[in-house]
Write a protein that holds these residues in place. Structure first.
Motif, PDB file in Angstrom:
ATOM      1  N   SER A  21      23.946 -72.085  19.588  1.00 53.61           N
ATOM      2  CA  SER A  21      24.782 -71.477  18.543  1.00 53.61           C
ATOM      3  C   SER A  21      25.973 -70.747  19.135  1.00 53.61           C
ATOM      4  O   SER A  21      26.854 -70.323  18.394  1.00 53.61           O
ATOM      5  CB  SER A  21      23.984 -70.466  17.718  1.00 53.61           C
ATOM      6  N   GLY A  22      25.977 -70.539  20.457  1.00 60.98           N
ATOM      7  CA  GLY A  22      27.020 -69.655  20.999  1.00 60.98           C
ATOM      8  C   GLY A  22      27.426 -69.965  22.421  1.00 60.98           C
ATOM      9  O   GLY A  22      27.792 -71.095  22.755  1.00 60.98           O
ATOM     10  N   ARG A  23      27.290 -68.950  23.265  1.00 59.78           N
ATOM     11  CA  ARG A  23      27.852 -68.937  24.620  1.00 59.78           C
ATOM     12  C   ARG A  23      27.446 -70.128  25.495  1.00 59.78           C
ATOM     13  O   ARG A  23      28.244 -70.667  26.260  1.00 59.78           O
ATOM     14  CB  ARG A  23      27.387 -67.621  25.267  1.00 59.78           C
ATOM     15  N   GLY A  24      26.185 -70.496  25.466  1.00 62.28           N
ATOM     16  CA  GLY A  24      25.759 -71.701  26.189  1.00 62.28           C
ATOM     17  C   GLY A  24      25.503 -71.522  27.669  1.00 62.28           C
ATOM     18  O   GLY A  24      25.520 -72.508  28.420  1.00 62.28           O
ATOM     19  N   SER A  25      25.210 -70.299  28.113  1.00 61.98           N
ATOM     20  CA  SER A  25      24.984 -70.140  29.557  1.00 61.98           C
ATOM     21  C   SER A  25      23.663 -70.800  29.991  1.00 61.98           C
ATOM     22  O   SER A  25      23.564 -71.317  31.103  1.00 61.98           O
ATOM     23  CB  SER A  25      25.028 -68.672  29.972  1.00 61.98           C
ATOM     24  N   ASN A  26      22.669 -70.808  29.119  1.00 58.88           N
ATOM     25  CA  ASN A  26      21.426 -71.526  29.471  1.00 58.88           C
ATOM     26  C   ASN A  26      21.655 -73.031  29.481  1.00 58.88           C
ATOM     27  O   ASN A  26      21.095 -73.745  30.315  1.00 58.88           O
ATOM     28  CB  ASN A  26      20.291 -71.138  28.521  1.00 58.88           C
ATOM     29  N   LEU A  27      22.466 -73.509  28.551  1.00 59.35           N
ATOM     30  CA  LEU A  27      22.839 -74.929  28.570  1.00 59.35           C
ATOM     31  C   LEU A  27      23.481 -75.261  29.914  1.00 59.35           C
ATOM     32  O   LEU A  27      23.142 -76.265  30.548  1.00 59.35           O
ATOM     33  CB  LEU A  27      23.823 -75.228  27.427  1.00 59.35           C
ATOM     34  N   LEU A  98      15.742 -75.285  22.704  1.00 61.21           N
ATOM     35  CA  LEU A  98      16.517 -74.299  21.966  1.00 61.21           C
ATOM     36  C   LEU A  98      17.111 -73.350  23.005  1.00 61.21           C
ATOM     37  O   LEU A  98      16.375 -72.776  23.810  1.00 61.21           O
ATOM     38  CB  LEU A  98      15.620 -73.535  20.986  1.00 61.21           C
ATOM     39  N   ALA A  99      18.424 -73.227  23.004  1.00 63.15           N
ATOM     40  CA  ALA A  99      19.083 -72.406  24.023  1.00 63.15           C
ATOM     41  C   ALA A  99      20.090 -71.497  23.320  1.00 63.15           C
ATOM     42  O   ALA A  99      21.269 -71.811  23.237  1.00 63.15           O
ATOM     43  CB  ALA A  99      19.753 -73.293  25.067  1.00 63.15           C
ATOM     44  N   GLY A 100      19.566 -70.408  22.771  1.00 68.21           N
ATOM     45  CA  GLY A 100      20.424 -69.519  21.996  1.00 68.21           C
ATOM     46  C   GLY A 100      20.753 -70.111  20.637  1.00 68.21           C
ATOM     47  O   GLY A 100      21.821 -69.854  20.089  1.00 68.21           O
ATOM     48  N   PHE A 101      19.841 -70.901  20.087  1.00 67.97           N
ATOM     49  CA  PHE A 101      20.019 -71.476  18.739  1.00 67.97           C
ATOM     50  C   PHE A 101      19.502 -70.417  17.766  1.00 67.97           C
ATOM     51  O   PHE A 101      18.306 -70.111  17.755  1.00 67.97           O
ATOM     52  CB  PHE A 101      19.217 -72.769  18.632  1.00 67.97           C
ATOM     53  N   ASN A 119      11.722 -72.989  23.693  1.00 72.18           N
ATOM     54  CA  ASN A 119      12.697 -71.931  23.429  1.00 72.18           C
ATOM     55  C   ASN A 119      12.665 -70.944  24.586  1.00 72.18           C
ATOM     56  O   ASN A 119      11.652 -70.820  25.268  1.00 72.18           O
ATOM     57  CB  ASN A 119      12.340 -71.197  22.120  1.00 72.18           C
ATOM     58  N   ILE A 120      13.787 -70.270  24.800  1.00 71.31           N
ATOM     59  CA  ILE A 120      13.799 -69.186  25.793  1.00 71.31           C
ATOM     60  C   ILE A 120      14.133 -67.882  25.095  1.00 71.31           C
ATOM     61  O   ILE A 120      14.976 -67.850  24.195  1.00 71.31           O
ATOM     62  CB  ILE A 120      14.772 -69.475  26.962  1.00 71.31           C
ATOM     63  N   HIS A 121      13.426 -66.833  25.516  1.00 71.79           N
ATOM     64  CA  HIS A 121      13.628 -65.518  24.891  1.00 71.79           C
ATOM     65  C   HIS A 121      13.702 -64.464  25.989  1.00 71.79           C
ATOM     66  O   HIS A 121      12.887 -64.480  26.927  1.00 71.79           O
ATOM     67  CB  HIS A 121      12.481 -65.213  23.926  1.00 71.79           C
ATOM     68  N   PRO A 122      14.659 -63.523  25.879  1.00 73.98           N
ATOM     69  CA  PRO A 122      14.849 -62.563  26.977  1.00 73.98           C
ATOM     70  C   PRO A 122      13.914 -61.356  26.951  1.00 73.98           C
ATOM     71  O   PRO A 122      14.356 -60.208  27.022  1.00 73.98           O
ATOM     72  CB  PRO A 122      16.320 -62.142  26.813  1.00 73.98           C
ATOM     73  N   SER A 123      12.619 -61.600  26.812  1.00 72.78           N
ATOM     74  CA  SER A 123      11.629 -60.523  26.981  1.00 72.78           C
ATOM     75  C   SER A 123      10.328 -61.153  27.431  1.00 72.78           C
ATOM     76  O   SER A 123      10.156 -62.375  27.360  1.00 72.78           O
ATOM     77  CB  SER A 123      11.393 -59.758  25.671  1.00 72.78           C
ATOM     78  N   ILE A 182      18.445 -60.054  33.280  1.00 69.55           N
ATOM     79  CA  ILE A 182      17.457 -60.933  32.634  1.00 69.55           C
ATOM     80  C   ILE A 182      18.078 -62.303  32.394  1.00 69.55           C
ATOM     81  O   ILE A 182      17.427 -63.338  32.589  1.00 69.55           O
ATOM     82  CB  ILE A 182      16.929 -60.306  31.322  1.00 69.55           C
ATOM     83  N   LEU A 183      19.349 -62.325  32.029  1.00 68.19           N
ATOM     84  CA  LEU A 183      20.016 -63.619  31.790  1.00 68.19           C
ATOM     85  C   LEU A 183      20.033 -64.464  33.071  1.00 68.19           C
ATOM     86  O   LEU A 183      19.783 -65.678  33.037  1.00 68.19           O
ATOM     87  CB  LEU A 183      21.443 -63.379  31.265  1.00 68.19           C
ATOM     88  N   THR A 184      20.292 -63.803  34.198  1.00 67.88           N
ATOM     89  CA  THR A 184      20.269 -64.522  35.481  1.00 67.88           C
ATOM     90  C   THR A 184      18.889 -65.137  35.721  1.00 67.88           C
ATOM     91  O   THR A 184      18.770 -66.272  36.200  1.00 67.88           O
ATOM     92  CB  THR A 184      20.621 -63.541  36.634  1.00 67.88           C
ATOM     93  N   LEU A 185      17.869 -64.387  35.344  1.00 68.06           N
ATOM     94  CA  LEU A 185      16.493 -64.870  35.491  1.00 68.06           C
ATOM     95  C   LEU A 185      16.226 -66.042  34.530  1.00 68.06           C
ATOM     96  O   LEU A 185      15.572 -67.027  34.902  1.00 68.06           O
ATOM     97  CB  LEU A 185      15.555 -63.702  35.191  1.00 68.06           C
ATOM     98  N   GLU A 186      16.753 -65.933  33.319  1.00 66.22           N
ATOM     99  CA  GLU A 186      16.612 -67.026  32.339  1.00 66.22           C
ATOM    100  C   GLU A 186      17.147 -68.334  32.932  1.00 66.22           C
ATOM    101  O   GLU A 186      16.549 -69.397  32.781  1.00 66.22           O
ATOM    102  CB  GLU A 186      17.400 -66.723  31.061  1.00 66.22           C
ATOM    103  N   HIS A 187      18.312 -68.216  33.583  1.00 66.52           N
ATOM    104  CA  HIS A 187      18.952 -69.420  34.120  1.00 66.52           C
ATOM    105  C   HIS A 187      18.095 -70.065  35.202  1.00 66.52           C
ATOM    106  O   HIS A 187      18.211 -71.259  35.463  1.00 66.52           O
ATOM    107  CB  HIS A 187      20.339 -69.075  34.674  1.00 66.52           C
TER     108      HIS A 187
HETATM  109  C1  GRF Z   1      19.698 -65.962  25.708  1.00 71.31           C
HETATM  110  O1  GRF Z   1      19.510 -64.617  26.067  1.00 71.31           O
HETATM  111  C2  GRF Z   1      18.410 -66.566  25.202  1.00 71.31           C
HETATM  112  O2  GRF Z   1      17.283 -66.053  25.822  1.00 71.31           O
HETATM  113  C3  GRF Z   1      18.414 -66.162  23.754  1.00 71.31           C
HETATM  114  O3  GRF Z   1      19.758 -66.278  23.353  1.00 71.31           O
HETATM  115  C4  GRF Z   1      20.605 -66.085  24.481  1.00 71.31           C
HETATM  116  C5  GRF Z   1      21.476 -67.307  24.561  1.00 71.31           C
HETATM  117  O4  GRF Z   1      22.444 -67.185  25.562  1.00 71.31           O
HETATM  118  N1  GRF Z   1      17.502 -66.980  22.988  1.00 71.31           N
HETATM  119  P1  GRF Z   1      23.276 -68.470  26.007  1.00 71.31           P
HETATM  120  O5  GRF Z   1      23.943 -69.016  24.747  1.00 71.31           O
HETATM  121  O6  GRF Z   1      22.344 -69.443  26.625  1.00 71.31           O
HETATM  122  O7  GRF Z   1      24.307 -67.933  26.974  1.00 71.31           O
END
Ligand code: GRF
Length: 234
Positions: A21-27, A98-101, A119-123, A182-187
């Motif tokens: 839905s947005g920034r796409g850093s996980n994508l 799902l990556a920020g959807f 799905n990924i969630h930052p907690s 946490i975002l760095t860890l998500e990646h």
């Molecule tokens: C991430 O923090 C993810 O965990 C959450 O939404 C954010 C999406 O960020 N579900 P991005 O669009 O991947 O940069």
């Protein structure tokens, strides 16, 4: 002791549909992992419910097909999800990431890709569901925070956990620094978790996801830049 039986999840194909839905850093992390060969997969489609999502530019830069469809044009969640399923099928997606959807997905999508919607969630779920999870964690005062990759279900941030990673919270952390670490860890963990699913052999017992020994070793290897204590401006 749980009495539920253990079943092995079918090994899916390696074509990913990524919903943003947005920034796409996980994508981007997924695309980079594919490009560098650490994730053996292909992104079949990047789908966004928002035409202005920056992630769409990332997808185009990597030469990946994109589709945009606003949920506002649909009378209900089910009809919208049926259209997403149609597009995912047209592009031959096997697994949905799902990556920020920013939408809850309905059984229409979940049943079309059983045990194949991540799905990924930052907690560290089940703590801090919903929006701004790292800020919730900091304000709560936890000493350990992190992120979770889980199978999606019909409720927000509740599906079975596939992989989690943790970092220490430092006294100097702010909403911004903790969110970023946490975002760095998500990646790091999202591409790895996708790889675990695609490599097969994952078993499920009720809510519990059981990894093979090799998969567990791979999961334990997450050495994180995010864990290093950053230098803070005074
Ligand atoms: C991430 O923090 C993810 O965990 C959450 O939404 C954010 C999406 O960020 N579900 P991005 O669009 O991947 O940069």
């Amino acid at each position: 002791m749980t009495t539920e039986s253990i079943r092995t999840l079918p090994t899916p194909g390696r074509r990913l549909g990524v919903l943003i839905s947005g920034r796409g850093s996980n994508l981007q992390a997924i695309l980079d992992a594919i490009e560098t060969g650490s994730l053996n997969a292909e992104v079949a489609l990047v789908f966004s419910n928002r035409g202005k999502a920056r992630g769409l530019e990332i997808a185009k830069a990597y030469g990946v097909p994109t589709a945009v469809l606003s949920h506002r044009a649909f009378p209900d969640r089910e009809t919208y999800d049926a259209e997403i399923v149609k597009q995912l099928r047209e592009h031959g997606a096997d697994v949905v990431c799902l990556a920020g959807f920013m939408r809850i997905v309905s059984p229409v999508l979940l049943n079309a890709f059983p045990d194949r919607v991540l799905n990924i969630h930052p907690s560290l779920l089940p703590a801090f569901k919903g929006l701004d999870a790292p800020c919730q964690a900091l304000d709560y005062g936890v000493r350990i925070a992190g992120c979770t990759v889980h199978f999606a279900d019909e409720t927000l941030d509740t599906g079975p956990v596939l992989l989690q990673a943790a970092i220490r919270v430092h006294d100097e952390d702010t909403h911004e620094t903790l969110t970023q670490r946490i975002l760095t860890l998500e990646h790091q963990i999202y591409p790895r978790a996708i790889g675990l699913l695609l490599d097969g052999g994952i078993r499920r017992q009720g809510r519990r996801i059981l990894l093979s020994e090799a998969a567990e070793r791979a999961a334990a290897e997450i050495h994180s830049e995010a864990e290093r204590k950053p230098t803070y401006a005074q």
